[in-house]
Structures are given as structure tokens and as C-alpha cells.
Enzyme design. Structure first.
Site: not given
Length: 486
Positions: A154, A252, A286
Site C-alpha cells: 500500500n 506493524e 493502516c
């Protein structure tokens, strides 16, 4: 000359030079058009094991390199990123669907990660310890050795370089597995950047591949630390595997971040903040604002203003048009987003705008009347969808915001800043932004989530980076041999 103009990277992996991967090649595909961009080299687990051995050998000399020289390489890497910003933005637009401003942000932040990392080699790296014996006692930080970096599609540049740069600066070697969907902008680009910056061969390698390559990277004996950014589902697997092999894993992971809108705000301004938090990069971040928790006294007005703003957002090919939103990364992601929308509507949510798609272009969507048991509330959407849920009190919104397994980012909009800070203390979250949306990132700031969002702040700022990519070693020094009773 452009970084990737010579085409030597096409169909190959980077091992200090462009070489053929054992897995052959696959096609990098442009989401906006479905066109093939270029052939990309595919690695295998055997390639990973060979790369890890090369990295372990190269790392010893790199760790012994004077700190000024390591700093110089990192500074030069930042300069190369800036010098080739337009080219890199083009690859980001074509490969990941990033609009130009988001490409600008990625390149700028990636360069800053290199510049900040360049200060790490000269950072104090130990402390004197008191001791009850006649000796010098101290603790020092030493490189972990070989660091495996697994990066997502992303935000392929930032989410790779924020681990690569500090790990290299601190004397480690790095083996990078980019997401195969963004192996050019998140892999080949960095191979060329660090080659141009003068990094010795073998210290940094790029091996695109699938889950088998990621597993091999986690289990390779020479790899001592894993820096993983990706979904919570995949992160659980990586963490468990790393634990079995007694390795540190910095995870993460996903998020379901809430934006709390208190009743004292300017509703129009708040809706603008909320729109950016949800729809930047098609929601494929995110930290994206995944839940809009709005006080019941302004919830309808907020939803109406948000809907009006969203309906005006142009969607299209970011490489060839000036648009606000590009395509989702692939059909699987599109279908997942649409499934969450339709399942929530089936349970009583209302579509205020959007909820449709053409190809991989999903219309920005606002859902009203979203309840806590709706899928769009409970799950990470990772798409351009803004669910709006009303609340009646601070106690209720604190429970709502803390009511999912995630804890990545939190935004609170209010004129009473201190009330916002007090509210934030009641909600577990790795990041908190008072009077801003949830998507914020700076190279100098610690970054990480709690709960299902990860294992805490492992990137950003010297302390977090040093802890992430070094080991603590206790050292004592005596002037003479001690006398023992036997």
C-alpha cells in the site's frame, strides 16, 4: 539517467547485482488499466538462504566500516531519492495507484528516513555501569546482524525504507522481500538507490516472492531480526514463526482507527478532516480513519456534509489524470471492500453515497447508521469507506473507540484540547492526534500500534530504531588477571 531506464532489473532479483531468480519471472500489472508494466524476477526459498549467507558475510565488513562512511551512504541515498522523485512517483502511480500528492509524500518521507538514519551511526551507543569489582563495566549496542524486512503493497516506499535505512545505518545487512504487487517501486527502486549511494555489494538484497519466500526469510538462520508490515492475520503467522526460531519480530499490523467528533466542532471543517483520513490513497492505509464516531447532536449534519464532499471526489487513473482517488490494488481487495459494505447494509446501515465500482475503481462510500455489530465497524476495511456511528456521551464513545481488537491510531476533534487529551487516555492506541485525522507519519516520531495493531513503537526516532536493530552487549575490562581460589 533515470534509476530504472537501463532495464537491467526486468525479470531479475537484486543480490548486489541483477541476477536471475530461481522462480523465473511474473508480470507486474498496472491496477488502473490491467496492462503489464514489466517482468519481475521471482525468488524462491533457496534464493533466500543464499542471500542470507551473502548478507551475513558482507555485514561483518559493513559493521566495521567507519561510522562517518555509513552515514555518508545514508545521506547519499536520501539525495538519490529526491533527485529521482518524479520517476519514483510515476512508478508509484502505475504500480500502486497512488495519486501525485501521495507520491510526493512517499518520496519526501522516504528521503527523510534516510537523512534521519544517517545520524544514527554517530549516536551514543552505550553507557558506563557501576560495578563491585575493580574493572570497567559498560553496556554497548552492537548490530543485530542480518535484518529481514517484509514490506506491503500500500505504501511500498515508506513502509520498506523506515526499516531498511536505520538497520543499514546501525551496521546491519538487510534482505528485503517487497510485496510482489509493488516489487518495482518498493524493491527495484531501492536496489538502485543504494547502489548509487555506494553501499557495498551484498549488504542489501531484494527478493520479491510469495509467502514461501517470506517464511524462508523468517526462518533463515542468519536472519536475527524481522521487520514486518502487513495484515494482522499475516503478522500473527510471522510472529509465531519468529518465536519458534527465537528471533525478534517487529510487527506493524492492521488498524480500525476511530475519529471522534465532539459536538463543539465546526462540522464542515470536521467533515473535511474526516474525509481526508478515510479517502487518502483509497483508504489503503493502516492508519486510515475507519470509524467516524460522531456525537448524536451533529451526526446527521456531519454525515450530510461528508457525503457532499465525497460525491465531488474524482476517481481515475492517477498516472494519466489529475484525480483524488486511484484504483484499489487488485480484484481481491475490491471484492473484500464491497463485501463489507453489502454485509453492513444487509444489517441496517444505509449507503449515503458510493457503494459501487467499475473495474478496480471503487466509488468513495459513506455509510450512515452503522452499528457496532456491523462488519464495516468491526473489521479493517482497507478501502474508501467511511462508516458513521453516533454516540451520546464521553463514556459511550470511550467504550466504542476501544471496542475493537485494534489500537493503531486515534483522532479526536474538539475545541477543548485538554478534554480531548483526557479522553485519549481512556483509549488504548499507539498514536493519538488531537484535532487531526488518524493518518500521520514523520521520520522523527516513534510509530507503532498496540493490541492487534502490532508490538508497539519499533520505528521512528533514534531510541526506537536503536532498540529495534541492535543487541545490548555487556563488556567488562580489567587491567590485570584476577586471582581465583582454584
Amino acid at each position: 539517467m533515470a534509476l530504472l531506464d537501463d532495464g537491467a532489473w526486468q525479470g531479475r532479483i537484486w543480490t548486489g547485482t541483477w541476477t536471475d531468480g530461481s522462480g523465473g519471472t511474473y508480470d507486474a500489472v498496472e491496477p488502473a488499466t490491467g496492462d503489464v508494466i514489466a517482468p519481475v524476477g521471482k525468488a524462491t526459498p533457496e534464493d533466500v538462504l543464499a542471500a542470507a549467507e551473502r548478507a551475513a558475510e558482507a555485514q561483518r565488513a559493513w559493521a566495521a566500516t567507519p561510522f562517518e562512511d555509513r552515514a555518508r551512504v545514508l545521506r547519499r541515498a536520501g539525495q538519490v531519492l529526491e533527485e529521482h522523485a518524479d520517476e519514483i512517483k510515476g512508478w508509484l502511480a502505475r504500480e500502486s495507484g497512488a495519486i501525485q500528492p501521495f507520491g510526493d509524500f512517499q518520496v519526501h518521507t522516504s528521503a527523510q528516513e534516510c537523512y534521519e538514519a544517517s545520524a544514527l551511526p554517530s549516536h551514543p551507543y552505550g553507557e558506563l555501569l557501576r560495578t563491585g569489582s575493580p574493572r570497567l563495566s559498560f553496556a554497548r549496542r552492537v548490530p543485530a546482524g542480518v535484518v529481514g524486512v517484509i514490506a506491503p503493497f500500500n505504501v511500498p516506499t515508506i513502509l520498506a525504507i523506515r526499516a531498511i535505512a536505520p538497520a543499514l545505518a546501525l551496521g546491519n545487512a538487510v534482505v528485503l522481500k517487497p510485496d510482489p504487487r509493488t516489487a518495482i517501486s518498493g524493491g527495484a527502486v531501492f536496489a538502485r538507490v543504494f547502489e548509487e549511494a555506494g553501499l557495498p555489494a551484498g549488504v542489501f538484497q531484494v527478493l520479491p516472492g510469495g509467502a514461501d519466500v517470506g517464511e524462508a526469510l523468517v526462518t533463515a538462520p542468519q536472519v536475527r531480526v524481522i521487520a514486518f508490515t502487513g495484515s494482522t492475520k499475516a503478522g500473527r503467522i510471522v510472529g509465531a514463526l519468529a518465536g519458534q526460531h527465537l528471533k525478534r519480530a517487529h510487527l506493524e499490523l492492521g488498524g480500525n482507527s476511530a475519529l471522534i467528533v465532539l459536538p463543539d466542532v465546526d462540522v464542515t471543517a470536521a467533515a473535511s478532516v474526516g474525509a481526508w483520513g478515510t479517502f487518502a490513497h483509497q483508504g489503503q492505509i493502516c492508519m486510515a480513519t475507519s470509524r467516524h464516531l460522531v456525537h448524536e447532536s451533529i451526526a446527521e449534519e456531519y454525515t450530510a456534509v461528508l457525503t457532499e464532499k465525497v460525491e465531488k471526489l474524482p476517481v481515475g487513473d492517477p498516472f494519466r489524470e489529475q484525480v483524488a482517488m486511484g484504483p484499489l490494488i487488485d480484484a481481491g481487495q475490491r471484492d473484500r471492500v464491497h463485501g463489507l459494505v453489502t454485509a453492513s447494509v444487509d444489517r441496517g446501515a444505509t449507503v449515503r453515497t458510493g457503494g459501487t465500482y467499475e473495474g478496480l475503481f471503487y466509488r468513495p462510500t459513506v455509510l450512515g447508521g452503522v452499528a457496532v455489530d456491523h462488519p464495516a465497524y468491526q473489521e479493517e476495511i482497507f478501502g474508501p469507506v467511511a462508516p458513521v456511528t453516533p454516540f451520546s456521551s464521553l463514556d459511550e464513545v470511550a467504550r466504542l473507540a476501544a471496542g475493537t481488537e485494534y489500537g493503531l491510531s486515534l483522532g479526536i476533534l474538539t475545541r477543548d484540547v485538554y478534554a480531548g487529551l483526557e479522553l485519549a487516555e481512556r483509549i488504548p492506541s499507539g498514536l493519538v492526534h488531537i484535532n487531526d485525522q488518524t493518518v500521520n507519519d514523520e521520520a522523527v516520531a516513534p510509530f507503532g500500534g498496540v493490541g492487534a495493531s502490532g508490538t508497539g513503537s519499533r520505528h521512528g526516532g533514534p531510541q526506537a530504531n536503536i532498540e529495534a536493530f541492535t543487541e545490548t552487549q555487556w563488556v567488562t575490562v580489567r587491567g590485570d588477571l584476577p586471582a581465583y581460589p582454584f
